[in-house]
Write an enzyme that holds these catalytic residues in place. Structure first.
Site, short mmCIF file in Angstrom:
data_model
loop_
_atom_site.label_atom_id
_atom_site.label_comp_id
_atom_site.label_asym_id
_atom_site.label_seq_id
_atom_site.Cartn_x
_atom_site.Cartn_y
_atom_site.Cartn_z
CE1 TYR A 53 12.09 -6.06 -35.55
CE2 TYR A 53 14.46 -6.44 -35.70
CZ TYR A 53 13.23 -6.39 -36.31
OH TYR A 53 13.11 -6.64 -37.64
CB SER A 60 15.38 -10.38 -36.85
OG SER A 60 15.94 -10.93 -38.03
NE ARG A 69 15.13 -13.80 -45.34
CZ ARG A 69 16.26 -14.07 -45.99
NH1 ARG A 69 16.69 -15.32 -46.09
NH2 ARG A 69 16.95 -13.11 -46.56
CE LYS A 127 17.19 -6.57 -47.08
NZ LYS A 127 15.72 -6.56 -47.15
CE LYS A 161 14.51 -12.61 -49.35
NZ LYS A 161 13.67 -11.61 -48.64
CE LYS A 211 17.28 -5.60 -43.26
NZ LYS A 211 16.03 -5.74 -43.95
#
Ligand code: PBG
Length: 334
Positions: free
Chosen positions: A321, A282, A212, A202, A225, A256
């Site tokens: 999605y 997303s 987010r 990731k 992060k 990812k």
């Protein structure tokens, strides 16, 4: 290629592209709705379907509405969904206790789903960010994200989700040593059949922006992060992480984001021969939707092409999605 190919005109590649029947006959990869894991955002309340502006067509659902989505998944041949909770800021603390509350939103949703749709695989996200007042996936002390203390919290979170009936645990936190700790705890608690799909590779990515917003973490996150998620420059490190997570007890692995990281998907599949997933995140979804809404691309065409490319890159399945939209096209029930 090792072999010689006949020269033109003995060989004409266009012969096999002449009709849809021939093209389909020799197609090397095919999408199926059974390849999809559909990520769903949930929130508290009743009768709520709240649009997420940066993800057109995606809503936050209250648990009663989630049941309709689950029914839709079953009808469309989607076999798995993944839950992401939108958490009220009042429930976010530095200690993140809500993460392992047996009655938290996610755990209530899992119980409801497993009661009504026992054949639908339910996946969960294991990371502290929805419950953390600092917005990080791990516990923060003096501005640092602690590793080992976070792993202990993630184990509690995992056990609460497994107790609620989760089929697939999806650690997305990128702490070191979490898979072994979770696997050991699951075995000790008698949850011997719970699957771990590790977010093994990731990356610290800009493509998570709309997510987010969706989970209400955008305004909360302090810093970035990069001390736990991977540097987008790295490929070798992804292979080492996947090897490590498999050794520690992961059943499946994930790369990812998705489309910008297809090289990682292919390498993962070739090197480890294990069930390999990509997360079309997303930001990827938002880009395709936005361009389609502007009339700049054909949204459906690009959606189906982007999903097929994951299969070509070696993925067994895709978190997307687009799952219900793509499944409807595959089932020809638009
Ligand atoms: C948080 C988590 C993130 C996503 C899934 N789980 C965001 C992050 O790491 O900041 C991203 C999914 C998406 O963008 O669709 N642990």
């Amino acid at each position: 290629m090792q072999f010689e190919q006949a020269a033109f005109p003995v060989n004409r590649f266009r012969r096999l592209r002449r009709s849809e029947a021939l093209r389909d006959l020799v197609g090397e990869n095919r999408l199926s709705s059974a390849d999809f894991i559909w990520p769903l955002f949930i929130r508290d309340g009743q009768g709520i379907e709240e649009p997420i502006h940066s993800m057109p067509g995606v809503n936050r659902l209250s648990v009663d509405r989630l049941m309709f989505a689950a029914e839709r998944a079953m009808l469309l041949g989607i076999r798995a969904i993944c839950l992401f909770p939108y958490t009220d800021n009042a429930l976010k603390t530095p200690e993140c206790e809500e993460a392992w509350n047996p009655e938290n939103l996610t755990n209530r949703a899992i119980r409801g789903l497993k009661l009504k749709f026992p054949d639908l695989a339910v996946m969960t996200d294991v990371a502290l960010d929805p419950y953390n007042s600092f917005g990080h996936d791990g516990l923060v002390v003096d501005g640092k994200v602690l590793n080992d203390e976070t792993v202990a919290a993630l184990v509690r979170m995992t056990l609460a989700q497994a107790d609620a009936g989760a089929d697939i645990i999806g650690p997305s936190d990128m702490m070191d040593g979490r898979i072994l700790a979770m696997r050991t705890a699951l075995e000790d608690a008698g949850h011997k059949e719970v699957v771990i799909l590790s977010y093994a590779a990731k990356y610290a990515s800009g493509f998570y922006g709309p997510f987010r917003d969706a989970v209400g973490a955008s305004g909360v996150l302090v810093g970035d992060k990069k001390t736990y998620q991977m540097n987008p420059a790295n490929q070798n490190e992804a292979m080492r992480l996947i090897a490590r997570d498999l050794r520690e007890g992961a059943d499946m692995v994930m790369v990812k984001p998705g489309m910008p990281y297809l090289d990682i998907c292919r390498l993962a599949k070739d090197n480890f021969c294990v069930p390999t997933f990509a997360y079309q995140v997303s930001g990827e979804y938002a880009m395709i939707k936005a361009a389609a809404q502007n009339g700049w691309i054909d949204g459906e065409k690009v959606m189906m092409e982007s999903l097929l490319c994951f299969k070509r890159a070696g993925c067994d399945g895709i978190l997307t999605y687009f799952a219900p939209q793509a499944a409807a096209i595959l089932a020809e029930i638009r």
